[in-house]
Enzyme design. Structure first.
Site, PDB file in Angstrom:
ATOM      1  N   HIS A   1       0.539  -0.930   0.062  1.00 38.41           N
ATOM      2  CA  HIS A   1      -0.075   0.443   0.019  1.00 38.41           C
ATOM      3  C   HIS A   1       0.662   1.215  -0.017  1.00 38.41           C
ATOM      4  O   HIS A   1       2.463   1.201  -0.251  1.00 38.41           O
ATOM      5  CB  HIS A   1      -0.655  -0.271   1.263  1.00 38.41           C
TER       6      HIS A   1
ATOM      7  N   HIS B   1       3.794   1.622   1.868  1.00 37.74           N
ATOM      8  CA  HIS B   1       5.086   0.534   2.016  1.00 37.74           C
ATOM      9  C   HIS B   1       6.081   1.348   1.222  1.00 37.74           C
ATOM     10  O   HIS B   1       6.919   1.320   1.528  1.00 37.74           O
ATOM     11  CB  HIS B   1       4.781  -0.399   1.213  1.00 37.74           C
TER      12      HIS B   1
ATOM     13  N   CYS C   1      -3.401  -8.734  19.772  1.00 37.31           N
ATOM     14  CA  CYS C   1      -3.441  -8.350  18.081  1.00 37.31           C
ATOM     15  C   CYS C   1      -3.224  -9.293  17.037  1.00 37.31           C
ATOM     16  O   CYS C   1      -2.035  -9.345  17.037  1.00 37.31           O
ATOM     17  CB  CYS C   1      -3.737  -6.888  18.088  1.00 37.31           C
TER      18      CYS C   1
ATOM     19  N   CYS D   1      -1.131  -6.710  14.716  1.00 37.13           N
ATOM     20  CA  CYS D   1       0.168  -6.650  14.936  1.00 37.13           C
ATOM     21  C   CYS D   1       1.172  -7.046  15.229  1.00 37.13           C
ATOM     22  O   CYS D   1       2.149  -7.129  15.296  1.00 37.13           O
ATOM     23  CB  CYS D   1      -0.156  -5.688  16.237  1.00 37.13           C
TER      24      CYS D   1
ATOM     25  N   CYS E   1      -7.329  -3.519  20.259  1.00 28.14           N
ATOM     26  CA  CYS E   1      -6.315  -3.020  19.255  1.00 28.14           C
ATOM     27  C   CYS E   1      -5.972  -1.482  20.084  1.00 28.14           C
ATOM     28  O   CYS E   1      -6.886  -1.094  18.726  1.00 28.14           O
ATOM     29  CB  CYS E   1      -5.840  -3.623  18.279  1.00 28.14           C
TER      30      CYS E   1
ATOM     31  N   HIS F   1      -5.507  -0.661  15.812  1.00 27.73           N
ATOM     32  CA  HIS F   1      -6.679  -1.119  13.909  1.00 27.73           C
ATOM     33  C   HIS F   1      -8.150  -0.783  15.376  1.00 27.73           C
ATOM     34  O   HIS F   1      -9.269  -0.956  14.680  1.00 27.73           O
ATOM     35  CB  HIS F   1      -6.165  -2.873  14.572  1.00 27.73           C
TER      36      HIS F   1
ATOM     37  N   LYS G   1      -7.050   7.867   8.787  1.00 30.91           N
ATOM     38  CA  LYS G   1      -6.140   6.505   8.697  1.00 30.91           C
ATOM     39  C   LYS G   1      -6.466   5.728   7.457  1.00 30.91           C
ATOM     40  O   LYS G   1      -7.653   5.257   7.082  1.00 30.91           O
ATOM     41  CB  LYS G   1      -5.604   5.560   9.537  1.00 30.91           C
TER      42      LYS G   1
ATOM     43  N   LYS H   1      -9.761  -0.507   4.341  1.00 26.52           N
ATOM     44  CA  LYS H   1     -10.536  -1.148   3.430  1.00 26.52           C
ATOM     45  C   LYS H   1     -11.519  -1.020   3.633  1.00 26.52           C
ATOM     46  O   LYS H   1     -12.237   0.101   2.588  1.00 26.52           O
ATOM     47  CB  LYS H   1     -10.274  -2.792   3.523  1.00 26.52           C
TER      48      LYS H   1
HETATM   49  O1  ME8 Z   1       4.943  -4.067  11.007  1.00 25.49           O
HETATM   50  N1  ME8 Z   1       2.253   5.695   6.403  1.00 25.49           N
HETATM   51  O2  ME8 Z   1       5.097  -4.572   8.362  1.00 25.49           O
HETATM   52  P1  ME8 Z   1       3.966  -3.928   7.674  1.00 25.49           P
HETATM   53  C1  ME8 Z   1       3.774   4.860   6.226  1.00 25.49           C
HETATM   54  N2  ME8 Z   1       6.613  -6.599   8.469  1.00 25.49           N
HETATM   55  N3  ME8 Z   1       3.780   3.817   6.930  1.00 25.49           N
HETATM   56  C2  ME8 Z   1       3.152   2.617   7.171  1.00 25.49           C
HETATM   57  C3  ME8 Z   1       1.418   2.641   6.675  1.00 25.49           C
HETATM   58  C4  ME8 Z   1       1.593   4.086   6.168  1.00 25.49           C
HETATM   59  N4  ME8 Z   1       0.074   4.255   6.639  1.00 25.49           N
HETATM   60  N5  ME8 Z   1       1.768   2.023   7.337  1.00 25.49           N
HETATM   61  C5  ME8 Z   1       2.344   1.193   7.592  1.00 25.49           C
HETATM   62  C6  ME8 Z   1       5.562  -4.988   9.395  1.00 25.49           C
HETATM   63  N6  ME8 Z   1       3.418   1.585   7.590  1.00 25.49           N
HETATM   64  C7  ME8 Z   1       6.208  -5.486   9.740  1.00 25.49           C
HETATM   65  C8  ME8 Z   1       7.721  -5.435  10.101  1.00 25.49           C
HETATM   66  S1  ME8 Z   1      10.456  -5.284  10.453  1.00 25.49           S
HETATM   67  C9  ME8 Z   1      11.259  -6.330  11.518  1.00 25.49           C
HETATM   68  C10 ME8 Z   1       8.657  -6.229  10.985  1.00 25.49           C
HETATM   69  C11 ME8 Z   1       4.827   1.246   7.567  1.00 25.49           C
HETATM   70  O3  ME8 Z   1       3.938  -4.490   6.349  1.00 25.49           O
HETATM   71  C12 ME8 Z   1       5.591   0.773   9.110  1.00 25.49           C
HETATM   72  O4  ME8 Z   1       5.133   1.430  10.122  1.00 25.49           O
HETATM   73  O5  ME8 Z   1       3.299  -3.908   9.093  1.00 25.49           O
HETATM   74  C13 ME8 Z   1       6.538  -0.637   8.959  1.00 25.49           C
HETATM   75  O6  ME8 Z   1       7.624   0.619   9.425  1.00 25.49           O
HETATM   76  C14 ME8 Z   1       6.080  -0.862   7.132  1.00 25.49           C
HETATM   77  O7  ME8 Z   1       4.936   0.288   6.470  1.00 25.49           O
HETATM   78  C15 ME8 Z   1       5.474  -1.990   7.046  1.00 25.49           C
HETATM   79  O8  ME8 Z   1       4.520  -2.350   7.666  1.00 25.49           O
END
Ligand code: ME8
Length: 490
Positions: A17, A20, A125, A128, A142, A145, A288, A291
């Site tokens: 998304h 990411h 959760c 998370c 949570c 969420h 935020k 979906k």
């Molecule tokens: O947390 N705006 O994975 P993830 C900015 N697998 N950044 C965002 C965001 C948003 N709306 N939503 C998510 C995980 N992120 C774990 C990490 S590391 C050893 C394990 C950021 O796919 C989120 O804060 O849920 C995180 O840094 C990254 O995307 C991956 O999120």
């Protein structure tokens, strides 16, 4: 300097998304910036594949967990390619190298007596993949969420994290740049000081997915315990640990600023140098993205509408580096038009074209009175990047774009009819301004920087502000006018 920079490793339980995309673009800019300054940089990204939530999402999709994860990881990699993310390694936590390193660290901690068997009850959760305490979730929902937490009672293995609480508080307090920005640093200190830590449950019953605990096949290793180790696994073999900057979002601060340092400290491994926490990208309505609210933005859709560098520029400049920010497509289009198209693109176009029209495509600095000194700009940009304020870095660079525009407007080279020497001087100074600005810009907008430099007969490399020759070629239109065609809101 040898330096590594990492993104979080993403959960491949769906398509990537906007959050990411944002994190990858921000991290990429730091990697490119430090390379531009001549450092040896290792940029690591990857996928976090061992969580139980992936099993659940795969079931819903009808694919096996492995097929589901493989399919999504390919989409994450495709997004990285489309966004020009210059990672040096993409680690997947299902890879043998990662499993081996996780087992090694497990063994170190076990041999030191830091791991013990016990039972646990807590509110979990799944999204998370984390427990919440009563203080954090008094309503048993949570905080991220807003979904009901599940009461989990399990036997398993625990890491003695609680005994390192005072140490970790001290580490964060005595290293002011370990957690940046201050807002996140203060948040984590206040949480650490508000309640005693519990030891961390680091296993789950083995249901066929995840990394088995060495010698205990009934259990798999808790996904956060293994996921964090990815940074060490990949950086160490390349000789880049521990001078590392982790780039993460706010929601995973606890794991990076508290759990990860404690794991390393307990295993007697050196700590990374920094955890930089960016804000969250919110929907245009300031909420935020989710979906259920149908307010999400698909990064693939955005880059079908606008050049990838307009997308990168918008995210880097319009979202403050130290707070949350809303993604508003109209604002992106405005900045594409005015700052990128008019201020920067037109500057390149008119100076190069004018020069090619009046004199040959070769232009040298002989007998030129130099108009610009870019040393103060570079010093300011370095300082701002060190403060992890990339949005202000671009703002500062744009002051210079405007200054070169002003110089050209004031000097009016098009009306210097008789005097070839003066014409050449103005044009040379203009080209030199474009050259230095484009080199600096290439850390943030790599495609734009490369194309602009190519029209001066140069290639992006390590920053070089000496006065050289230019061999001009017709510049491309970098930021064409765009009428919004479709609504990228999905
Ligand atoms: O947390 N705006 O994975 P993830 C900015 N697998 N950044 C965002 C965001 C948003 N709306 N939503 C998510 C995980 N992120 C774990 C990490 S590391 C050893 C394990 C950021 O796919 C989120 O804060 O849920 C995180 O840094 C990254 O995307 C991956 O999120």
């Amino acid at each position: 300097m040898k330096f590594s920079v990492t993104t979080a490793i993403d959960y491949p339980n769906g398509a990537p998304h906007l959050g990411h995309a944002y994190e990858k673009i921000v991290t990429d800019s730091y990697a490119r910036w430090y390379r531009l300054l001549g450092n040896e940089v290792f940029f690591l990204t990857g996928a976090d594949e061992n969580g139980q939530k992936l099993v659940k999402s795969a079931e819903a999709s009808g694919l096996s967990t492995k097929e589901f994860v493989d399919k999504n990881v390919a989409v994450f990699k495709d997004l990285c390619a489309k966004l020009n993310i210059s990672y040096d390694d993409f680690i997947r936590t299902s890879e043998e190298r990662h499993i081996k390193a996780t087992h090694e660290i497990w063994k170190i901690l076990e041999d030191k007596g830091d791991i013990y068997f016990s039972s646990y009850q807590g509110h979990y959760c799944l999204n998370c993949e984390a427990y919440y305490t009563d203080l954090q979730a008094p309503d048993k929902k949570c905080p991220e969420h807003h979904t009901p937490l599940e009461l989990v009672e399990e036997e398993g293995y625990f890491l003695k994290t609680s005994q390192h609480q005072a140490w970790v508080i001290n580490h964060i307090k005595s290293n002011p740049t370990f957690v940046m920005p201050d807002l996140s640093r203060n948040e984590i200190i206040s949480r650490l000081e508000s309640e005693p830590m519990r030891d961390l449950s680091i296993t789950r019953p083995n249901k066929g997915w995840g990394i088995p605990v060495p010698g205990k096949p009934d259990f798999v290793i808790y996904t956060w315990f293994d996921a964090l180790i990815n940074y060490y696994t990949a950086s160490t073999v390349r000789g880049f640990w521990p001078n590392t900057m982790h780039v993460i979002g706010r929601d995973i601060l606890w794991f990076h600023a508290v759990i990860w340092p404690i794991m390393l400290h307990a295993a007697k491994i050196a700590l990374p140098s920094q955890v930089y926490v960016h804000g969250m990208v919110l929907a245009a309505d300031g909420k935020k993205m989710s979906k259920s609210l149908n307010n999400g933005v698909d990064p693939f859709d955005v880059i079908k509408e606008v050049p990838v560098d307009s997308f990168r520029y918008y995210l880097l400049r319009a979202i403050p580096s130290n707070s949350n920010g809303a993604f508003v497509m109209e604002d992106l289009l405005k900045r594409h038009q005015s700052e990128l198209g008019n201020d920067y693109g037109n500057l390149l176009m008119r100076v190069v074209k004018l020069s090619m029209k009046r004199i040959s495509g070769e232009i040298t600095p002989e007998n030129i009175k130099v108009a610009f000194n870019f040393e103060p700009l570079i010093a300011d940009m370095k300082e701002l990047m060190l403060k992890r304020e990339h949005h202000r870095t671009l703002e500062r660079l744009w002051q210079e774009v405007n200054m070169v525009n002003l110089y050209i407007n004031d000097q009016k080279p098009w009306s210097v009819k008789e005097d070839d020497r003066l014409f050449k001087e103005i044009i040379y100074n203009g080209l030199y301004g474009i050259d230095v600005i484009s080199q600096l810009l290439s850390a943030f907008l790599p495609e734009t920087g490369a194309k602009a430099l190519a029209s001066l007969g140069r290639k992006p490399s390590v920053l070089d502000i000496t006065h050289g020759n230019y061999t001009l070629v017709d510049p491309p239109v970098l930021f064409p006018r765009i009428e919004p065609k479709t609504d990228p809101t999905v």
